[in-house]
Design a protein around this motif. Structure first.
Motif, mmCIF file in Angstrom:
data_model
loop_
_atom_site.group_PDB
_atom_site.id
_atom_site.type_symbol
_atom_site.label_atom_id
_atom_site.label_comp_id
_atom_site.label_asym_id
_atom_site.label_seq_id
_atom_site.Cartn_x
_atom_site.Cartn_y
_atom_site.Cartn_z
ATOM 1 N N VAL A 154 0.849 -1.197 0.000
ATOM 2 C CA VAL A 154 0.000 0.000 0.000
ATOM 3 C C VAL A 154 0.881 1.242 0.000
ATOM 4 C CG1 VAL A 154 -1.777 1.290 1.244
ATOM 5 C CG2 VAL A 154 -1.861 -1.225 1.186
ATOM 6 N N GLU A 155 1.894 1.206 0.825
ATOM 7 C CA GLU A 155 2.832 2.338 0.941
ATOM 8 C C GLU A 155 3.496 2.634 -0.406
ATOM 9 O OE1 GLU A 155 5.899 3.652 4.496
ATOM 10 O OE2 GLU A 155 5.744 1.551 3.927
ATOM 11 N N LYS A 156 3.797 1.584 -1.166
ATOM 12 C CA LYS A 156 4.466 1.756 -2.460
ATOM 13 C C LYS A 156 3.500 2.077 -3.595
ATOM 14 C CE LYS A 156 8.635 -0.969 -1.735
ATOM 15 N NZ LYS A 156 9.497 -2.037 -2.293
ATOM 16 N N GLY A 157 2.203 2.065 -3.308
ATOM 17 C CA GLY A 157 1.223 2.383 -4.332
ATOM 18 C C GLY A 157 0.837 1.214 -5.206
ATOM 19 N N ARG A 158 1.293 0.008 -4.883
ATOM 20 C CA ARG A 158 0.946 -1.170 -5.678
ATOM 21 C C ARG A 158 -0.461 -1.663 -5.353
ATOM 22 N NH1 ARG A 158 5.448 -5.609 -5.121
ATOM 23 N NH2 ARG A 158 4.191 -6.541 -6.797
ATOM 24 N N VAL A 159 -0.986 -1.275 -4.206
ATOM 25 C CA VAL A 159 -2.332 -1.669 -3.774
ATOM 26 C C VAL A 159 -3.110 -0.410 -3.414
ATOM 27 C CG1 VAL A 159 -3.667 -2.862 -1.982
ATOM 28 C CG2 VAL A 159 -1.636 -3.959 -2.970
ATOM 29 N N THR A 160 -4.363 -0.354 -3.871
ATOM 30 C CA THR A 160 -5.228 0.796 -3.571
ATOM 31 C C THR A 160 -6.230 0.419 -2.486
ATOM 32 O OG1 THR A 160 -5.068 1.603 -5.837
ATOM 33 C CG2 THR A 160 -6.911 2.411 -4.527
#
Length: 535
Positions: free
Chosen positions: A313-319
């Motif tokens: 989530v932190e890396k933006g791979r999961v919304t």
């Protein structure tokens, strides 16, 4: 050892989805998780089982989860199972069971109904039916046949918060949904609804004692004349009771497991996300007022912060996104908090009509159009994308209410609402409006005008997409390639170069929007950003 097949038939209507093709509801995953704790279990979507029914005939139990609107789909599935030789037991659950024992008359192929929430009845069902350590009559909220007679053991039962937090829902997405990255996976954070107001209608027997509006929290649970709680068209408070929240640590664990199994879009599911641990604001054990006390900002921030700390989530791979909020609970502090953690995602607000007095007295919804406009503005200013629900053909909806609703459209436009969804009222079992036959308010001319204006508005907003670049998750089918926006939005019909074909399903890609119409959006695939298994 018996084997269980759990079928997700939610929102399949007549056997296929008309929209929300990418949704995975929380209910079937709860059922599969409960069973998988003790037995060999498999969760599959409706389409997979229906198409390949011969592959699932050797299960001892088939558990079907469906909504009231899914009657035709359920009939098609269970008839097909029996015709192809399925000899096991078929159990029907989910919101469809609010209609009660009459469903066993409609579905001769089904052996049992489990009414309402599954946790308590299903555990007892396993003991009595599978392990044969007790009698069927001991299973709560169960409907079955005895010598041609339908027996209902008890009304539905609400799951206490401690049990809700002890269940581990099914997270093995790769065995169920293909490819898992495409789907919006709903993770339950609140069950039940806080609106224990009722419609103030003499036709329903209302005494106007106003206990449901001014009584102590626990006093609002029961109505002297047994009018079901909540908005007159909605059965959620009756079926699921007042809100119970899930511990942020439990939610985080579930989300982490889902991500490990391929999930890339998580929706925090709740009738109202802002009910999360709200009862703690006034020290009450029960939450039955939809607007007071205010939202529990500390609890909401703890939950969102826990999820934001997950590496993917932190890396933006999961919304991470949420679905529904009550407008009366949205203030500047809440809007700022949600914007900080959920920027760019959609958020849904129920308004129903543009007539505040009608909403309050007839619908039992103490939320004004002004609340909705204000909430939409605040959320939009903080980077969220408000969607608003309206309804037509409601009981007692007169021309004045229609005209006020029509007038509200301009205000919603001024509040930067991204989409307006206009629903036709449909009576549902166990709702106030189903108690007695009520006069439906229908103004054909204004309804047609409303539909036209809403469609024009949505198209006007959608046209802003032309020329933009969206990140989407890609799904290849026989009919072509579809793109599901990472942060939700209209499905994109994607044109691809031959070199991409056969290689993009489940991948995250960037598309340029080339064409927009009221019913579709088209785009060209520019590049692949990430594919399953990479990095």
């Amino acid at each position: 050892m018996p084997r269980f097949l759990v079928v997700d038939a939610l929102a399949r209507a007549r056997g296929s989805r008309y929209s929300t093709f990418d949704v995975v509801g929380a209910g079937p995953r709860v059922v599969a998780g409960l069973l998988a704790d003790r037995y060999e279990t498999l969760l599959k979507p409706y389409e997979e089982v229906y198409r390949n029914v011969s592959s699932y005939l050797d299960y001892e139990f088939t558990m079907v989860s469906a909504m009231t609107s899914d009657k035709v789909a359920v009939k098609k599935l269970v008839s097909r199972l029996r015709r192809k030789g399925f000899r096991g037991k078929i159990v029907l659950g989910g919101p469809i069971t609010s209609e009660g024992g009459g469903l066993l008359g409609l579905y001769k192929e089904i052996d049992y109904l489990i009414i309402g929430e599954a946790e308590i009845p299903l555990q007892k069902f396993v003991e009595c039916v599978v392990e044969k350590s007790c009698e069927l009559s001991e299973v709560p909220a169960l409907v079955y046949r005895v010598k041609g007679r339908t027996v209902t053991t008890s009304p539905h039962v609400h799951t206490p918060e401690e049990l809700l937090n002890s269940v581990r829902p099914w997270t093995m997405l790769g065995e169920s949904y293909n490819p898992p990255s495409v789907f919006r996976i709903y993770v339950e954070v609140v069950r039940g609804c806080s609106n224990y107001h009722r419609p103030l209608l003499r036709k329903l027997g209302c005494l106007e004692c106003l206990k449901c509006r001014s009584g102590a929290p626990a006093e609002r649970l029961k109505c002297p004349v047994n009018i079901p709680p909540g908005c007159g068209f909605c059965s959620v408070p009756y079926l699921f009771g007042p809100p119970r929240s899930k511990n942020p640590v439990i939610v985080k664990r579930e989300v982490e497991e889902l991500i490990a199994n391929g999930a890339r879009r998580i929706v925090l599911s709740a009738p109202d996300f802002l009910d999360y641990y709200r009862e703690r604001k006034n020290g009450s054990r029960v939450l039955t007022d939809p607007c007071n006390p205010p939202a529990n900002i500390e609890a909401i921030e703890e939950l969102l912060n826990q999820l934001a700390s997950i590496r993917e989530v932190e890396k933006g791979r999961v919304t991470i996104s949420i679905e529904n909020v009550k407008a009366c609970l949205v203030d500047r502090e809440i809007a700022s908090l949600l914007g900080r953690y959920l920027k760019g995602t959609t958020i849904h607000i129920g308004c129903e009509t543009g007539d505040g007095e009608f909403n309050n007295r007839v619908l039992g919804k103490p939320i004004s159009p002004g609340d909705v406009v204000k909430a939409s503005k605040l959320l939009s200013e903080n980077g969220l994308r408000p969607y608003v629900y309206l309804m037509h053909d409601l009981p007692y909806m007169d021309s004045n209410t229609y005209l006020k609703t029509l007038g509200l459209l301009d205000e919603l436009a001024g509040a930067n609402v991204e989409k307006i969804t206009l629903y036709k009222y449909t009576p549902l079992p166990q709702t106030s409006f189903k108690m007695k036959k009520l006069p439906l308010g229908f103004d054909k001319e204004i309804t047609l005008l409303m539909k036209k204006r809403v469609e024009e508005y949505n198209f006007m907003v959608k046209k802003n997409l032309r020329g933009s670049i969206l990140e989407v998750f890609l799904l290849e089918t026989k009919r072509g390639v579809y793109g599901y926006p990472v942060k939700h939005g209209p499905v994109v019909f994607v044109e691809t170069e031959p070199r991409f074909l056969g290689k993009v399903s489940g991948c995250r890609g960037r598309v340029e929007i080339t064409e927009v119409a009221p019913r579709f959006v088209k785009g060209v695939l520019l590049e692949i950003v990430e594919c399953p298994g990479a990095g």
